[in-house]
Design a protein around this motif. Structure first.
Motif, short mmCIF file in Angstrom:
data_model
loop_
_atom_site.label_atom_id
_atom_site.label_comp_id
_atom_site.label_asym_id
_atom_site.label_seq_id
_atom_site.Cartn_x
_atom_site.Cartn_y
_atom_site.Cartn_z
N ILE A 105 0.87 -1.18 0.00
CA ILE A 105 0.00 0.00 0.00
C ILE A 105 0.90 1.22 0.00
O ILE A 105 1.69 1.44 0.92
CB ILE A 105 -0.91 0.01 1.24
CG1 ILE A 105 -1.82 -1.22 1.24
CG2 ILE A 105 -1.75 1.29 1.28
CD1 ILE A 105 -2.65 -1.37 2.49
N ASN A 106 0.82 2.01 -1.04
CA ASN A 106 1.66 3.20 -1.17
C ASN A 106 1.02 4.39 -0.47
O ASN A 106 -0.11 4.78 -0.79
CB ASN A 106 1.88 3.53 -2.65
CG ASN A 106 2.90 2.63 -3.29
OD1 ASN A 106 4.08 2.68 -2.95
ND2 ASN A 106 2.45 1.76 -4.20
N ILE A 107 1.75 4.93 0.49
CA ILE A 107 1.27 6.09 1.25
C ILE A 107 2.27 7.21 1.09
O ILE A 107 3.45 7.05 1.41
CB ILE A 107 1.10 5.75 2.75
CG1 ILE A 107 0.12 4.59 2.92
CG2 ILE A 107 0.65 6.98 3.53
CD1 ILE A 107 -0.10 4.18 4.37
N VAL A 108 1.82 8.36 0.59
CA VAL A 108 2.70 9.51 0.43
C VAL A 108 2.37 10.55 1.50
O VAL A 108 1.21 10.86 1.74
CB VAL A 108 2.61 10.13 -0.98
CG1 VAL A 108 1.20 10.63 -1.28
CG2 VAL A 108 3.63 11.25 -1.15
N VAL A 109 3.39 11.04 2.17
CA VAL A 109 3.27 12.18 3.06
C VAL A 109 3.71 13.40 2.26
O VAL A 109 4.82 13.44 1.73
CB VAL A 109 4.15 12.03 4.31
CG1 VAL A 109 4.01 13.26 5.20
CG2 VAL A 109 3.78 10.77 5.08
N VAL A 110 2.83 14.38 2.14
CA VAL A 110 3.14 15.56 1.35
C VAL A 110 4.30 16.31 2.01
O VAL A 110 4.23 16.66 3.19
CB VAL A 110 1.92 16.47 1.20
CG1 VAL A 110 2.26 17.72 0.40
CG2 VAL A 110 0.76 15.71 0.54
N LEU A 111 5.35 16.53 1.25
CA LEU A 111 6.56 17.17 1.78
C LEU A 111 6.36 18.68 1.77
O LEU A 111 6.59 19.34 0.77
CB LEU A 111 7.76 16.76 0.95
CG LEU A 111 9.15 17.06 1.52
CD1 LEU A 111 9.34 16.42 2.88
CD2 LEU A 111 10.23 16.58 0.56
#
Length: 512
Positions: free
Chosen positions: A273-279
């Motif tokens: 499961i790909n989870i991106v934290v907005v930088l």
């Protein structure tokens, strides 16, 4: 954070009053040499050896903070060190916290409470320094009456001679505490001989009396090949090298600040499961995502690349020290549009604290708390409006996530402002706190926001977040408490193996 009261029973601590140790300070040849991690290791080592250690850093500068049980704010690094020492964190462990608000100014948190904003020039002036010096000295003295030993941490280099007269955290603190100081140097960045020798030579005779040894950190290669280097340092500086700690990649301890985030993986991957934290530019409290990052079912990465954000299954918008500034930035660089489009395509979007504020219709700053912009449009994902305010909310909370009353969750709040549904919107909280109040806004299972930091440290919340992607779940959930304790013990074993602990104890039992 772990339940330290339960852990006390696990370690069956006995305070060795019969063996009082001097305070132990880890000073640095510079910033980011690993002082915080080494201090964390010694907190766990002293605990394992039957002492009752506690961490102390007079002045910390970081956006990453933690809230104590009495609702006060300290640097996250000292909370981690307290966790390793299995003691409740308190403001005396970090009486001054500076939270940068811009290139030249910071919010000053004194004894856990906001004391205003100060420019670097005003903070480091000599006038009024005695008040801050008394605050940090008093905090140390209170801590020292209850713990043994105090594991102290310096900041940056201990030989910043231009700041010597206004120093609160390095050698002036060591002298007040009568601490044994060990210099930590990072060999991985090069120039280790010059940095160690130069630091020692720049110290005054009084300061040098407290310097008892050197630890060389982040070594790569065969340590035997460095034996001649150890002798050179000892001959030049007239103090022992207590150890050479090898670089490691298999021990996972929270970092003090977000300097490493951009070097972490920023690409989506197959099979998880790909989870991106907005930088975000002013990203804060990124430790909200540590548990997810370690979950074997998840690939978590940080990015402000619009193409990578589109590939994520879940988008997390983190906290920020400046909501409106970061909203402006993500609109300018296209990230906002990517988030909105991804949401329309069925991607989960969750905001925490400042990220929750961004998800609403508008962020208002009538009193210009953050800057000159009085109102700015949000992402229009949630029917809420935020009004920023001067008063900072800081408290630990217990809550029930959605309707899951069978499992109480824990977290903490650090925010300035209130977020409320519009008149047309239904009341739809994410969390119901045990004190009867509510938090956040729930649109649907793939779109909600909350003010609670640490919400993703709770397994029930993680399972809910990942449930829509169950076809990808082929690994067991992470037991975070067991994992954290395993990492602290691994770190302690690693440092113990490569540091002469017999000599460390000999130094700490000396009266002068």
């Amino acid at each position: 954070m772990l339940n330290n009261l339960d852990q006390e029973e696990t370690y069956k601590m006995t305070d060795r009053k019969d063996s009082k140790l001097r305070p132990f300070m880890l000073g640095g040849t510079g910033s980011d040499v690993g002082k915080s991690i080494v201090a964390t290791a010694f907190c766990r080592i002293f605990l394992q050896d039957g002492y009752r250690p506690a961490p102390f850093k007079a002045q910390n500068m970081a956006l990453n903070s933690f809230i104590t049980a009495d609702g006060l704010e300290i640097g996250r690094a000292q909370a981690v060190q307290a966790e390793a020492a299995v003691v409740p964190c308190q403001t005396d462990m970090n009486p001054i916290l500076l939270k940068p608000t811009g290139n030249k100014s910071s919010q000053l948190v004194l004894n856990g409470k906001v004391a205003g904003n100060q420019s670097a020039q005003s903070y480091f002036r000599k006038e009024g320094r005695s008040e801050l010096r008394k605050a940090v000295n008093d905090a140390f003295d209170r801590l020292a009456t209850n713990y043994n030993p105090i594991v102290m941490e310096g900041a940056g280099s201990i030989a910043e001679i231009n700041l010597r007269e206004v120093d609160l955290v390095n050698m002036s603190m060591a002298i007040h505490a009568n601490a044994a100081v060990v210099l930590v140097a990072d060999i991985d960045r090069g120039g280790v001989f010059a940095s160690i020798y130069g630091t020692v030579m720049l110290m005054t005779p009084q300061e040098r009396k407290h310097l008892k040894g050197v630890i060389i950190n982040k070594f790569r290669g065969d340590i035997k090949l460095f034996e001649s280097g150890i002798k050179i340092i000892e001959d030049l500086c007239k103090i022992p090298v207590l150890g050479v700690i090898p670089h490691y990649t298999d021990i996972h301890i929270e970092e003090e600040d977000s300097v490493t985030l951009e070097t972490k993986s920023r690409l989506a991957t197959e099979g998880k499961i790909n989870i991106v934290v907005v930088l975000l530019k002013h990203l804060s409290n990124y430790t909200d995502f540590n548990v997810l990052e370690r979950d074997p079912r998840v690939h978590l990465f940080y990015s402000n690349n619009t193409e990578e954000i589109k590939k994520a299954d879940i988008i997390l918008i983190p906290g920020t020290k400046n909501t409106i500034s970061d909203l402006y930035e993500i609109r300018k660089n296209g990230v906002a549009q990517s988030i909105i489009k991804a949401h329309k395509n069925g991607v989960t979007v969750v905001g925490i604290c400042g990220g929750y504020q961004m998800m609403g219709l508008e962020v208002c700053d009538t009193n210009q708390v953050e800057g000159e912009i009085k109102r700015f449009p949000g992402l229009n994902l949630l029917p809420v409006i935020t009004e920023l305010g001067d008063e900072k909310v800081t408290r630990q909370v217990e809550f029930n996530f959605l309707d899951q009353t069978q499992a109480h969750c824990k977290g903490y709040e650090i925010h300035m402002g209130t977020t409320s549904p519009t008149e047309e919107a239904n009341d739809s909280p994410v969390n119901r706190k045990l004190d009867g109040t509510t938090d956040g806004y729930f649109l649907n299972e793939k779109c909600f926001g909350t003010y609670i930091h640490g919400i993703l440290d709770n397994s029930s919340v993680i399972e809910y977040l990942l449930a829509p992607y169950s076809e990808k779940l082929n690994a067991e959930p992470l037991d975070i408490e067991a994992f954290k304790n395993q990492q602290y013990d691994k770190l302690a074993a690693h440092v113990r193996k490569h540091v002469d602990m017999e000599l460390v104890y000999k130094i700490l039992k000396e009266t002068e």
